[in-house]
Structure formats: C-alpha cells, structure tokens
Design a protein around this motif. Structure first.
Motif, PDB file in Angstrom:
ATOM      1  N   GLN A  47       0.810  -1.222   0.000  1.00 54.31           N
ATOM      2  CA  GLN A  47       0.000   0.000   0.000  1.00 54.31           C
ATOM      3  C   GLN A  47       0.845   1.274   0.000  1.00 54.31           C
ATOM      4  O   GLN A  47       0.317   2.356  -0.242  1.00 54.31           O
TER       5      GLN A  47
ATOM      6  N   CYS B 121     -10.635   0.278   3.533  1.00 50.84           N
ATOM      7  CA  CYS B 121      -9.228   0.117   3.178  1.00 50.84           C
ATOM      8  C   CYS B 121      -8.670   1.477   2.797  1.00 50.84           C
ATOM      9  O   CYS B 121      -9.301   2.227   2.049  1.00 50.84           O
TER      10      CYS B 121
ATOM     11  N   HIS C  27      -7.317  -9.310   6.373  1.00 49.06           N
ATOM     12  CA  HIS C  27      -7.413  -8.218   5.390  1.00 49.06           C
ATOM     13  C   HIS C  27      -6.011  -7.841   4.890  1.00 49.06           C
ATOM     14  O   HIS C  27      -5.780  -7.726   3.677  1.00 49.06           O
ATOM     15  N   GLU C  28      -5.068  -7.687   5.828  1.00 46.45           N
ATOM     16  CA  GLU C  28      -3.716  -7.275   5.450  1.00 46.45           C
ATOM     17  C   GLU C  28      -2.971  -8.403   4.740  1.00 46.45           C
ATOM     18  O   GLU C  28      -2.213  -8.154   3.794  1.00 46.45           O
TER      19      GLU C  28
ATOM     20  N   HIS D 122      -3.606  -8.383   1.143  1.00 42.33           N
ATOM     21  CA  HIS D 122      -2.822  -7.387   0.395  1.00 42.33           C
ATOM     22  C   HIS D 122      -1.510  -7.988  -0.125  1.00 42.33           C
ATOM     23  O   HIS D 122      -1.047  -7.628  -1.207  1.00 42.33           O
TER      24      HIS D 122
HETATM   25 ZN   LIG Z   1      -6.542  -2.639   2.921  1.00 44.35          ZN
END
Ligand SMILES: [Zn+2]
Length: 174
Positions: free
Chosen positions: A49, A97, A139-140, A143
């Motif tokens: 990210q 997010c 969730h992470e 990624h």
């Molecule tokens: Zn996210």
C-alpha cells in the motif's frame, strides 16, 4: 521515496509480495509504515500500500478505543506472515481500506485463525487470533497476495460499487 498510500488501480496492489530474507531496511520500512498509519488513523497497513512489494504488514488497534474502551491494544509488525488454519465459524465486519477510500462493505471471513509470522528480530512466532486481530490480519494478509476486500464481496455488492471503483481506478495514485 513517496510516503503516500497507493490506491485502487495501482498495479503494485495486485502483485504477490516478495518474502523478507534479511532485515536490511526492515526497521526503517516498518517505522515509515507506522508513521503513515498514525497520520491516516488507520488500523492496518500492508507494505504494497506504500508501493513496497514485500511481505510486511502492521496492525494498530489504538484508533478503535473510541468505539470500544475495552479493546485490546495491538500495535505490531508482522513479517512473512502466513495463515496455517481457518475456523469454520465465520464472522462479519464492515471493512474499509486506505487504498480504497470512501468504500465500506460487510465482509465475511473465518472468525479464528492460526497464524505464523516473524517479529522484528526475525524470530518465528505462532499464534491463534480471534476478534478484530484475526479480522485485520486476514485483510492485510490478502494485500500481500494481491487481493483486495472488494474482491471478496458477492457479485451483487460488487456490481453496486463498480462505478465507484472505476472512478477510483481512473484517479489512482501509483
Ligand atoms: Zn486494505
């Protein structure tokens, strides 16, 4: 290097991140991630990210204390994480997010997970996670696999947010 968060449409968010093999620049990267997360008042951030395709993410539950004063404060970096077991029991949570601003959707995920990861000294840790920590971890972790929470919505919900996603994609920050 930029300190900005890359957003939906950026190719780095779709790449499988590379494992960490040595701790060169690890502390520097993690410190930078925490300062960005603090500024954004988010609860989780993965290295892709911020444009770094490496298997690192951080969790900080501090911002949730306003909603739930009883919450366990977790502020930690996870290096080379993996999910070893998933519970059949599921839970739901309204996810957002930092890379998909303005979109919040209910996502169903396993309620409990058994995970392993390395800490900042690259020592291997195994743990069973529940509640919000299990939620953010999944969730992470997604990624690092190039998966976004919007991928996990049912086709109808996906259709309903598709124009918002297209708009984000057009203005994506790379
Ligand atoms: Zn996210």
């Amino acid at each position: 290097m930029t300190s900005r968060i890359v957003t939906y449409g950026s190719p780095v968010l779709r790449k499988i991140a590379e494992p960490i093999t040595e701790n060169t620049e690890l502390e520097q990267t993690v410190n930078r991630m925490f300062s960005i997360l603090d500024k954004e008042e988010g609860i989780g951030l993965a290295a892709p990210q911020i444009g770094i395709s490496k298997r690192i993410f951080i969790i900080d539950t501090t911002p949730l204390i306003n909603d739930d004063p009883e919450i366990e404060i977790i502020r930690q970096a996870f290096i080379n994480p993996s999910i070893i077991e998933y519970s059949s029991e599921k839970s739901i949570y309204n996810e957002g997010c930092l890379s998909i601003p303005g979109i919040y959707e209910i996502v169903e995920r396993p309620a409990h997970i058994k995970v392993s990861f390395s800490d900042m000294e690259l020592k291997l840790v195994e743990k069973v996670l529940s509640g919000i920590e299990a939620r953010i971890f999944q969730h992470e972790f997604d990624h690092l696999e190039g998966i976004l929470f919007t991928d996990r919505l049912d086709p109808m919900r996906k259709l309903l947010i598709s124009s918002k996603l297209k708009k984000l994609q057009k203005s994506s920050r790379i």
